[in-house]
Design a protein around this motif. Structure first.
Motif, PDB file in Angstrom:
ATOM      1  N   SER A 218       0.828  -1.283  -0.022  1.00  0.00           N
ATOM      2  CA  SER A 218      -0.016   0.002  -0.271  1.00  0.00           C
ATOM      3  C   SER A 218       0.860   1.250  -0.007  1.00  0.00           C
ATOM      4  N   ALA A 219       0.332   2.260  -0.597  1.00  0.00           N
ATOM      5  CA  ALA A 219       1.289   3.539  -0.767  1.00  0.00           C
ATOM      6  C   ALA A 219       0.284   4.539   0.121  1.00  0.00           C
ATOM      7  N   ILE A 220      -0.575   4.356   0.795  1.00  0.00           N
ATOM      8  CA  ILE A 220      -1.193   5.375   1.508  1.00  0.00           C
ATOM      9  C   ILE A 220      -0.742   5.792   3.019  1.00  0.00           C
ATOM     10  N   THR A 221      -0.653   4.896   3.953  1.00  0.00           N
ATOM     11  CA  THR A 221      -0.246   5.215   5.071  1.00  0.00           C
ATOM     12  C   THR A 221       1.207   4.518   5.763  1.00  0.00           C
ATOM     13  N   TYR A 222       1.925   5.161   6.154  1.00  0.00           N
ATOM     14  CA  TYR A 222       3.046   4.478   6.730  1.00  0.00           C
ATOM     15  C   TYR A 222       3.341   4.561   8.492  1.00  0.00           C
ATOM     16  N   ILE A 223       3.227   3.648   8.984  1.00  0.00           N
ATOM     17  CA  ILE A 223       3.607   3.782  10.642  1.00  0.00           C
ATOM     18  C   ILE A 223       5.065   3.100  10.857  1.00  0.00           C
ATOM     19  N   ASP A 224       5.713   3.976  11.673  1.00  0.00           N
ATOM     20  CA  ASP A 224       6.965   3.514  12.282  1.00  0.00           C
ATOM     21  C   ASP A 224       6.578   3.369  13.732  1.00  0.00           C
ATOM     22  N   GLY A 225       6.280   2.055  14.288  1.00  0.00           N
ATOM     23  CA  GLY A 225       5.888   1.903  15.618  1.00  0.00           C
ATOM     24  C   GLY A 225       6.932   2.220  16.721  1.00  0.00           C
ATOM     25  N   ASP A 226       8.044   1.857  16.346  1.00  0.00           N
ATOM     26  CA  ASP A 226       9.299   2.055  17.497  1.00  0.00           C
ATOM     27  C   ASP A 226       9.399   3.750  17.575  1.00  0.00           C
ATOM     28  N   LYS A 227       9.389   4.312  16.403  1.00  0.00           N
ATOM     29  CA  LYS A 227       9.609   6.052  16.402  1.00  0.00           C
ATOM     30  C   LYS A 227       8.559   6.802  16.914  1.00  0.00           C
ATOM     31  N   GLY A 228       7.183   5.966  16.611  1.00  0.00           N
ATOM     32  CA  GLY A 228       6.001   6.819  17.007  1.00  0.00           C
ATOM     33  C   GLY A 228       5.646   7.575  15.806  1.00  0.00           C
ATOM     34  N   GLU A 229       5.833   7.455  14.501  1.00  0.00           N
ATOM     35  CA  GLU A 229       5.622   8.039  13.369  1.00  0.00           C
ATOM     36  C   GLU A 229       4.460   7.563  12.765  1.00  0.00           C
ATOM     37  N   LEU A 230       3.620   8.609  12.206  1.00  0.00           N
ATOM     38  CA  LEU A 230       2.536   8.188  11.142  1.00  0.00           C
ATOM     39  C   LEU A 230       2.619   9.126  10.148  1.00  0.00           C
ATOM     40  N   LEU A 231       2.559   8.557   8.742  1.00  0.00           N
ATOM     41  CA  LEU A 231       2.612   9.507   7.636  1.00  0.00           C
ATOM     42  C   LEU A 231       1.442   9.127   6.721  1.00  0.00           C
ATOM     43  N   TYR A 232       0.738  10.077   6.193  1.00  0.00           N
ATOM     44  CA  TYR A 232      -0.498  10.114   5.240  1.00  0.00           C
ATOM     45  C   TYR A 232       0.219  10.387   4.158  1.00  0.00           C
ATOM     46  N   ARG A 233       0.379   9.478   2.928  1.00  0.00           N
ATOM     47  CA  ARG A 233       1.017   9.683   1.683  1.00  0.00           C
ATOM     48  C   ARG A 233       2.415  10.560   1.864  1.00  0.00           C
ATOM     49  N   GLY A 234       2.985  10.243   2.929  1.00  0.00           N
ATOM     50  CA  GLY A 234       4.430  10.772   2.896  1.00  0.00           C
ATOM     51  C   GLY A 234       4.400  12.042   4.220  1.00  0.00           C
ATOM     52  N   TYR A 235       3.213  12.622   4.499  1.00  0.00           N
ATOM     53  CA  TYR A 235       3.049  13.810   5.330  1.00  0.00           C
ATOM     54  C   TYR A 235       2.741  13.496   6.734  1.00  0.00           C
ATOM     55  N   PRO A 236       3.761  14.122   7.628  1.00  0.00           N
ATOM     56  CA  PRO A 236       3.736  13.796   8.911  1.00  0.00           C
ATOM     57  C   PRO A 236       2.365  13.927   9.601  1.00  0.00           C
ATOM     58  N   ILE A 237       1.766  13.122  10.454  1.00  0.00           N
ATOM     59  CA  ILE A 237       0.310  13.627  11.090  1.00  0.00           C
ATOM     60  C   ILE A 237       0.125  14.615  11.756  1.00  0.00           C
ATOM     61  N   GLU A 238       1.324  15.197  12.420  1.00  0.00           N
ATOM     62  CA  GLU A 238       1.439  16.509  13.091  1.00  0.00           C
ATOM     63  C   GLU A 238       1.148  17.497  12.376  1.00  0.00           C
ATOM     64  N   GLN A 239       1.775  17.515  11.121  1.00  0.00           N
ATOM     65  CA  GLN A 239       1.746  18.632  10.096  1.00  0.00           C
ATOM     66  C   GLN A 239       0.397  18.893   9.494  1.00  0.00           C
ATOM     67  N   LEU A 240      -0.173  17.726   9.191  1.00  0.00           N
ATOM     68  CA  LEU A 240      -1.284  17.686   8.419  1.00  0.00           C
ATOM     69  C   LEU A 240      -2.443  18.129   9.458  1.00  0.00           C
ATOM     70  N   ALA A 241      -2.419  17.641  11.037  1.00  0.00           N
ATOM     71  CA  ALA A 241      -3.473  17.937  12.016  1.00  0.00           C
ATOM     72  C   ALA A 241      -3.347  19.462  12.275  1.00  0.00           C
ATOM     73  N   THR A 242      -2.142  20.043  12.104  1.00  0.00           N
ATOM     74  CA  THR A 242      -2.095  21.376  12.705  1.00  0.00           C
ATOM     75  C   THR A 242      -2.417  22.309  11.548  1.00  0.00           C
ATOM     76  N   GLN A 243      -1.947  21.884  10.136  1.00  0.00           N
ATOM     77  CA  GLN A 243      -2.062  22.975   8.988  1.00  0.00           C
ATOM     78  C   GLN A 243      -2.942  22.399   7.735  1.00  0.00           C
ATOM     79  N   CYS A 244      -3.393  21.519   7.946  1.00  0.00           N
ATOM     80  CA  CYS A 244      -4.390  21.020   6.801  1.00  0.00           C
ATOM     81  C   CYS A 244      -6.018  20.887   7.406  1.00  0.00           C
ATOM     82  N   ASP A 245      -6.970  20.764   6.494  1.00  0.00           N
ATOM     83  CA  ASP A 245      -8.130  20.447   7.045  1.00  0.00           C
ATOM     84  C   ASP A 245      -8.670  19.197   6.615  1.00  0.00           C
ATOM     85  N   TYR A 246      -9.582  18.419   7.186  1.00  0.00           N
ATOM     86  CA  TYR A 246     -10.211  17.165   7.096  1.00  0.00           C
ATOM     87  C   TYR A 246     -10.290  16.746   5.337  1.00  0.00           C
ATOM     88  N   LEU A 247     -11.197  17.871   4.608  1.00  0.00           N
ATOM     89  CA  LEU A 247     -11.512  17.473   3.233  1.00  0.00           C
ATOM     90  C   LEU A 247     -10.212  17.374   2.689  1.00  0.00           C
TER      91      LEU A 247
END
Ligand code: SDX
Length: 432
Positions: A59-88
């Motif tokens: 899959s090319a959609i979501t990547y999780i690094d469980g040891d580092k606690g990282e979550l990417l949606y199509r390569g973008y870190p969740i922290e950046q999307l949650a604070t700079q993007c909107d849901y749509l």
């Protein structure tokens, strides 16, 4: 995926011939050993209940690094999307692989907005439920029922139909969720209002009434939008795997999403947000935390909102959720909400306790979400429904990716059989 200059050689101590298995690499994350020919070559299956070491797909959609606690949606870190993007925009990203430009953004928002109404017959469908039915039971029924209304978009082999079904699901979930809530409290349904944002429109359908103009609180709308982003997708979790497995048989997308909703309801999965808040209420005060922790160690119950199959570090979503909890409590709740005090003390104690440290148990996305949603006015029984609303885009993006995969086959795992060997039928008069 790309074949790497490495192979896995399986050798057997009983002298059976060894088997070479190809190894493939993705762009980031663990390589995979391709065992697709293992049974043909060895007559044996792999054994991995719970799929702890199994990749079910590429899959090319979501990547999780469980040891580092990282979550990417199509390569973008969740922290950046949650604070700079909107849901749509996040929905557009998950579905299409890129963030939308201005015109794509406008078109997508308009497309979703124009599909927010549901067929008027849906109101009569709801009447079959008891008023006190759990909203997750109602939502599972409503979404499954959508396939009865949209025959014009259930030819799953037609890319256009797949696209319109995705839009319909993303657009109609807020309307259906609000209808399930209103039905439960005996209030009239509120129709969508096209000049509101996705989250603002949902808040109005939930908490507005025909008796007066509903003013959307921008702080709550923003917080809810962020909560939806945090829950939008999460790799091959139990409910997403359910959607993929249902879709692999050729079931229509509405039925597949209904299957995902049903799976999400479990307390080990999406149902944990409801259980986590109930747990905090049961503990009640920080003074009762030591006694509660002892009960966890005695395995009487789990610490809900803690632990994760993949994250063996802090769930990055939990950090953002904790910030949202403070914002919402500042805006509408009590910044000294006793439940927040209990949650923060419980987290502090658990993170410093050997029992949790050695098992790498950290807060997950569900630990703080209940406090935030409760302060926003959502009843506890609605928490998992909100998770399902937000996760619909992830489910449908993963379903689309599977449908577009030319190597896609029906999912059909095997087993290790431990039942009786063959025996002859015994008539009842001769049974012991
Ligand atoms: C979600 O998969 C996803 O991505 C899911 C999700 C998503 O976005 O889709 O992230 C959403 O479901 C988050 C998780 C929400 N669930 C909870 O908060 C419920 C509480 N958590 C546990 O039930 C548990 O942590 C799981 C189910 C989440 C994960 O379980 P695993 O990976 O199967 O781990 P395990 O049960 O084998 O636990 C390992 C050890 C065990 O102890 P030992 O037998 O080794 O002594 O840790 C213990 C478990 O007993 N343990 C816990 C615990 N979670 C695990 N002990 C106390 N409290 C907990 N919460």
């Amino acid at each position: 995926m790309k074949l790497v200059d490495n192979k896995a050689t399986l050798s057997f101590s009983n002298g059976s011939p060894s088997v070479d298995l190809p190894v493939y690499a993705g762009n980031i994350g663990p390589d995979v050993i391709d065992i697709r020919k293992l049974y043909a070559q060895t007559g044996m299956f792999t054994y991995d209940p719970g799929f702890l070491s199994t990749a079910s797909c590429q899959s090319a959609i979501t990547y999780i690094d469980g040891d580092k606690g990282e979550l990417l949606y199509r390569g973008y870190p969740i922290e950046q999307l949650a604070t700079q993007c909107d849901y749509l925009d996040t929905c557009y990203l998950l579905l299409n692989g890129e963030l939308p430009n201005e015109s794509q953004r406008g078109d997508f928002h308009k497309l979703v907005t124009n599909h927010t109404m549901v067929n008027e017959q849906m109101q009569f469908f709801l009447r079959g439920f008891r008023r006190d039915a759990h909203p997750m039971a109602v939502l599972t029924g409503l979404v499954g029922g959508l396939s009865a209304f949209y025959h014009d978009s259930t030819d799953i082999n037609n890319p256009k139909h797949r696209e319109i079904a995705a839009i319909r699901l993303i657009a109609k979930m807020p309307t259906l969720v609000a209808m399930a809530y209103k039905y439960g409290i005996g209030q009239p349904y509120m129709y969508p209002k096209n000049d509101l944002s996705y989250s603002g429109n949902f808040l109005r359908m939930m908490f507005g009434t025909p008796c007066e103009e509903y003013q959307v609180n921008p702080v709550l709308a923003r917080a809810l939008d962020r909560i939806f982003i945090l829950h939008a997708d999460h790799e091959q979790n139990a409910s997403t795997s359910t959607v993929r497995l249902a879709g692999s048989s050729g079931a229509n997308p509405f039925a597949c999403i209904a299957a995902g909703i049903a799976c999400l309801w479990g307390p080990s999965h999406g149902g944990a947000n409801e259980e986590a808040l109930n747990m905090l209420k049961e503990i009640g005060t920080p003074e009762r935390i030591p006694e509660f922790i002892e009960g966890v160690k005695d395995r009487k119950y789990k610490l809900m909102g803690f632990g994760h199959r993949v994250y063996k570090n802090y769930d990055p979503r939990a950090k953002v959720m904790q910030q949202s909890a403070h914002e919402v409590l500042e805006a509408v709740g009590d910044p000294n909400d006793p439940l927040l005090q209990v949650a923060r003390e419980l987290e502090r104690v658990a993170l410093n306790d050997e029992y949790f440290i050695e098992r790498k148990l950290f807060p997950n996305v569900d630990f703080y979400s209940g406090i935030t949603l409760s302060a926003m006015g959502f009843p506890t029984t609605m928490f998992t429904v909100l998770f399902a609303l937000a996760r619909t885009v992830g489910w449908i993006a993963q379903w689309q990716e599977m449908m577009e995969d030319p190597s896609q086959k029906i999912g059909r795992p095997r087993q290790l059989y431990t039942g009786p060997t063959q025996r002859d039928y015994v008539p009842v008069e001769r049974r012991g």
